[in-house]
Enzyme design. Structure first.
Site, PDB file in Angstrom:
ATOM      1  N   LEU A  97     -19.625  48.004  11.479  1.00  0.00           N
ATOM      2  CA  LEU A  97     -18.423  48.319  12.236  1.00  0.00           C
ATOM      3  C   LEU A  97     -17.212  47.563  11.705  1.00  0.00           C
ATOM      4  O   LEU A  97     -16.111  48.124  11.625  1.00  0.00           O
ATOM      5  CB  LEU A  97     -18.643  48.003  13.723  1.00  0.00           C
ATOM      6  CG  LEU A  97     -17.428  48.063  14.646  1.00  0.00           C
ATOM      7  CD1 LEU A  97     -16.789  49.447  14.610  1.00  0.00           C
ATOM      8  CD2 LEU A  97     -17.822  47.700  16.077  1.00  0.00           C
ATOM      9  N   TYR A 151     -16.186  48.932   8.012  1.00  0.00           N
ATOM     10  CA  TYR A 151     -15.856  50.366   8.136  1.00  0.00           C
ATOM     11  C   TYR A 151     -14.537  50.544   8.878  1.00  0.00           C
ATOM     12  O   TYR A 151     -13.684  51.355   8.479  1.00  0.00           O
ATOM     13  CB  TYR A 151     -16.986  51.082   8.883  1.00  0.00           C
ATOM     14  CG  TYR A 151     -16.633  52.471   9.345  1.00  0.00           C
ATOM     15  CD1 TYR A 151     -16.586  53.534   8.443  1.00  0.00           C
ATOM     16  CD2 TYR A 151     -16.350  52.731  10.690  1.00  0.00           C
ATOM     17  CE1 TYR A 151     -16.252  54.811   8.869  1.00  0.00           C
ATOM     18  CE2 TYR A 151     -16.028  54.013  11.124  1.00  0.00           C
ATOM     19  CZ  TYR A 151     -15.980  55.043  10.206  1.00  0.00           C
ATOM     20  OH  TYR A 151     -15.649  56.308  10.633  1.00  0.00           O
ATOM     21  N   HIS A 152     -14.340  49.770   9.937  1.00  0.00           N
ATOM     22  CA  HIS A 152     -13.116  49.844  10.730  1.00  0.00           C
ATOM     23  C   HIS A 152     -11.906  49.435   9.893  1.00  0.00           C
ATOM     24  O   HIS A 152     -10.864  50.114   9.907  1.00  0.00           O
ATOM     25  CB  HIS A 152     -13.257  48.926  11.951  1.00  0.00           C
ATOM     26  CG  HIS A 152     -12.061  48.917  12.846  1.00  0.00           C
ATOM     27  ND1 HIS A 152     -11.676  49.996  13.594  1.00  0.00           N
ATOM     28  CD2 HIS A 152     -11.145  47.952  13.104  1.00  0.00           C
ATOM     29  CE1 HIS A 152     -10.586  49.698  14.288  1.00  0.00           C
ATOM     30  NE2 HIS A 152     -10.245  48.456  14.000  1.00  0.00           N
ATOM     31  N   HIS A 153     -12.026  48.347   9.138  1.00  0.00           N
ATOM     32  CA  HIS A 153     -10.915  47.884   8.308  1.00  0.00           C
ATOM     33  C   HIS A 153     -10.509  48.943   7.272  1.00  0.00           C
ATOM     34  O   HIS A 153      -9.319  49.207   7.068  1.00  0.00           O
ATOM     35  CB  HIS A 153     -11.286  46.589   7.591  1.00  0.00           C
ATOM     36  CG  HIS A 153     -10.983  45.355   8.386  1.00  0.00           C
ATOM     37  ND1 HIS A 153      -9.715  45.041   8.815  1.00  0.00           N
ATOM     38  CD2 HIS A 153     -11.774  44.335   8.810  1.00  0.00           C
ATOM     39  CE1 HIS A 153      -9.732  43.897   9.466  1.00  0.00           C
ATOM     40  NE2 HIS A 153     -10.975  43.445   9.493  1.00  0.00           N
TER      41      HIS A 153
END
Length: 268
Positions: A141, A144-146
């Site tokens: 998470l 992937y979020h960054h």
């Protein structure tokens, strides 16, 4: 003149003098450099973990506290400046206008903070440097979020799509809480567990609201002046949906599953 452009909020000199046209032209010409940043970041994520595998972890508490404090202050100021604008639009023009408004990118005050927001997604990749060098657990998470936030932010800014005011203001607000929490933890302060739960809950709410805003942009795209395009709506919806699932799963695994096991153990 659109009501959203003429709101009673004092501007600072650096906000008033900011050249939003130059910023827009630069982003339209260079937004695809975000892929290069993300490629280098991904190489660091996996290469850095491999490099640190046989090496002792670094402390870095003080640099991390200062780094998080700096991002917290930036986010708090951004949340205040953009939040006041959004409240003005909501109060004077209504909810639909707050969703469809793309003056956020060029209005007094917010024109600077909109550009600062999208640019900040590149240095925020530095969060991961501390995780890797301190040999903390790096979850999917996180990286992937960054990556996806950086790509989508730069992609959306170049087109000045509707919904940006909501996306940026919500993110500034959530990051105000998140980086304040990180700074406090890095400084050695004991932060009550419910505060961490509150941050994740607000992130889940942010993702649900992001999906709702994109759904409304799609609905109003032809009924009202709600500038966007299907590529942005589709990619944005997939991104927010994946975030919603991942953050909800993180919340359950971090705060609920352990509590459920403890209750079951006590009942046996």
């Amino acid at each position: 003149m659109n009501d959203s452009l003429s709101y009673p909020l004092e501007e600072y000199d650096f906000e008033r003098r900011f050249d939003e046209r130059g910023a827009m032209e630069w982003m339209q010409e260079n937004w695809n450099k975000s892929f290069m940043f993300c490629g280098l970041y991904a190489a660091f994520v996996f290469g850095g973990q491999h490099f640190m595998r046989q090496r002792p972890k670094l402390n870095l508490r003080r640099p991390l506290a200062l780094w998080s404090l700096g991002l917290a202050v930036f986010s708090i100021i951004g949340a205040v400046r953009t939040g006041l604008y959004m409240l003005h639009v909501l109060a004077n023009s209504g909810f639909r206008q707050s969703v469809c408004d793309n003056s956020f990118y060029s209005a007094p005050v917010t024109k600077f903070w909109a550009y600062a927001f999208v640019l900040s997604k590149a240095p925020e990749l530095g969060d991961t440097v501390f995780i890797i060098l301190r040999k903390q657990r790096l979850i999917f998470l996180h990286w992937y979020h960054h990556i996806t936030v950086l790509l989508y932010s730069w992609y959306s800014y170049k087109d000045q799509v509707a919904g940006g005011g909501w996306f940026m203001t919500m993110n500034y607000l959530v990051h105000s809480l998140m980086y304040t929490y990180y700074a406090a933890r890095a400084a050695g302060l004991r932060v009550p567990r419910p505060f961490a739960m509150l941050i994740t809950a607000t992130q889940i709410l942010q993702m649900a609201m992001g999906l709702a805003v994109l759904g409304l942009v799609y609905r109003w795209k032809h009924e009202a002046r709600c500038p966007s395009n299907m590529h942005n709506i589709v990619w944005g919806s997939l991104m927010y949906l994946s975030y919603l699932v991942l953050f909800a799963s993180f919340f359950y695994n971090s705060y609920l599953r352990g509590a459920s096991k403890d209750k079951a153990a006590k009942a046996e």
